[in-house]
Scaffold this active site. Structure first.
Site, short mmCIF file in Angstrom:
data_model
loop_
_atom_site.label_atom_id
_atom_site.label_comp_id
_atom_site.label_asym_id
_atom_site.label_seq_id
_atom_site.Cartn_x
_atom_site.Cartn_y
_atom_site.Cartn_z
N SER A 1 0.81 -1.22 0.00
CA SER A 1 0.00 0.00 0.00
C SER A 1 0.85 1.28 0.00
CB SER A 1 -0.94 -0.01 1.21
OG SER A 1 -0.19 0.04 2.40
N LYS A 2 2.16 1.17 -0.03
CA LYS A 2 3.01 2.37 0.04
C LYS A 2 3.39 2.87 -1.37
CE LYS A 2 2.57 1.13 4.28
NZ LYS A 2 3.13 1.32 5.59
N THR A 3 4.06 4.02 -1.43
CA THR A 3 4.28 4.70 -2.72
C THR A 3 4.91 3.80 -3.79
OG1 THR A 3 4.78 6.63 -1.38
CG2 THR A 3 5.12 6.84 -3.73
#
Ligand SMILES: *Cc1c(COP(=O)(O)O)cnc(C)c1O
Length: 438
Positions: A221-223
């Site tokens: 879910s991170k960049t």
């Protein structure tokens, strides 16, 4: 909603077609719900594929073994490029954001008797890394940026305080200048938890380059992402050596020794948090796309902010440096939880789902923190007089609880179309005034 539920909610129906808007006033703005997207995996293409295939073909999935220059040095190359991107001397790639935090806590040599100030609203790992080192977490309130409120830090400092953990949540930088000033005044170390803000910046410098040490997560879910993974960055060779040794059962690999020049420390008790070459290959491809991904997300978020600016009275999340923010989610402020919840319901009816601040927890109110639960009854964190007397629970963070109950966020992805952006703007124009009226 916990992170997993949120993630499931935003990905459910990801394959549904995006249908265009109906004329204003006749039914929902969209026929099918606008869905969230995970930025990193959304950008997977031949670059990630060829990195993975190369590792498989070389039959070299383990990062260490003196193979520099053979192409079998994905993790080491990622570390160099990531440090250059952030603007620090060193980067260490590890197995997750959580082990990145544990490595950074080891680098800072935090342990029993030490106190660490952290925001009451953050992901579990920010706190568990402190407790697993037997140090004591001390929570401070967040402000309307959802990050550590600099005005609430100083009152929490005691003679035992060793560090402040500034967490930059959901793309938005914490207001670092006053936090760094307090840390200098009291001779404290600053760790930046940039797990949710990889690539964001504060006053022209990338997050992670302003404190003594910083961590990132490369979870889905991170960049930018390889499913799981994390990084530690610092410009201090001693902190770097301790993090490197901790993540590799106390040993210093050749590649890391060469990076720092001369070793200053000997072996000590550590763990295995190493990144493998397959993950390293994916992260190498992803870091090369980082600027492109965040530029697209910022451009889309800027259009949303612009499109909402004409709504009378509308207010957003506090942004200490709007240019450094990754832009998404766009959080709208309400005077009460009831208004906010009406807005969430109204937006759902328009098929443009919005959610309360998510991906973190109000840690002092989680039962295992409030009741000080660890795997052993004699765990040092809460067996000192101070550890026994410190109280968690809702009473230690009333402002945090209030703030988080009054905001709703609209996720804005890097690949949202102009139509998607228009639908968001149209839906808020309908739902916001309705939510205020109640
Ligand atoms: C995701 C996250 C972490 C932990 O990262 P993992 O890779 O999931 O272990 C730590 N801190 C914050 C603020 C996070 O959002």
């Amino acid at each position: 909603m916990n992170r997993r539920k949120f993630v499931t909610a935003v990905t459910a129906g990801a394959t549904l077609p995006r249908l265009s808007a109906q004329p204003a006033g006749s039914g929902p703005v969209r026929e099918q719900p606008l869905t969230g997207e995970f930025w990193g995996p959304l950008h997977y293409d031949e670059a990630e594929r060829s990195q993975v295939v190369e590792v498989l073909d070389l039959r070299r999935p383990f990062r260490f073994g003196g193979r520099t220059g053979t192409g079998a040095d994905k993790v080491a190359t990622f570390e160099k490029e990531f440090a250059a991107k952030i603007g620090t001397r060193f980067a260490l790639a590890v197995s997750s954001g959580t082990t990145a935090l544990e490595s950074a806590v080891a680098a800072l040599a935090l342990g029993p008797g030490d106190e660490v100030i952290l925001p009451a609203w953050t992901w579990h790992s920010t706190c568990t890394a402190i407790v697993r080192a037997c140090a004591l977490p001390v929570f401070a309130e967040v402000d309307e940026s959802f990050n550590l409120d600099p005005r609430d830090v100083e009152a929490r400092i005691t003679p035992q305080t060793k560090a402040i953990f500034a967490v930059h949540l959901q793309g938005n930088p914490a207001d670092l200048d006053p936090i760094l000033a307090i840390a200098r005044k009291h001779k404290l170390r600053v760790l930046e938890d940039c797990a949710q803000s990889v690539g964001a910046s504060y006053k022209g410098r990338r997050l992670g380059s302003l404190g003594h040490i910083a961590i990132y997560s490369h979870q889905e879910s991170k960049t930018i992402s390889s499913g799981e993974g994390g990084s530690v960055v610092t410009s201090d060779p001693e902190l770097y050596e301790r993090a490197c040794r901790f993540h590799n059962v106390g040993n210093l690999s050749t590649v890391h020794q060469q990076a720092i020049g001369e070793a200053r420390l000997g072996p000590f008790v550590g763990t295995n948090a190493r990144m493998n070459e397959v993950t390293g290959g994916i992260m190498l491809a992803q870091v090369r796309k980082l600027d492109k991904i965040i530029a697209a997300a910022r451009a889309n978020a800027a259009r949303v902010y612009e499109g909402l600016a004409d709504i009378p009275g509308i207010r957003f999340r506090l942004r200490p440096d709007p240019a450094g923010d990754l832009g998404s989610p766009v959080f709208i402020r309400f005077e009460s939880k009831a208004q906010r919840d009406r807005f969430i319901g109204a937006m759902k009816a328009e098929n443009v789902p919005v959610s309360p601040p998510s991906g973190s927890v109000i840690l002092p109110t989680t039962p295992y923190i409030e009741n000080k639960v660890t795997v052993h009854p004699a765990w040092p964190t809460w067996n000192t007089p101070r550890g026994k007397s410190i109280q968690y629970g809702a009473a230690c963070c009333p402002r945090t609880i209030d703030i988080l109950s009054r905001f709703a966020g609209i996720a804005v992805g890097p690949k949202y179309t102009s139509r998607d952006i228009q639908d968001i703007i149209a839906a808020v124009h309908k739902a916001y005034p309705a939510a205020l009226k109640g």
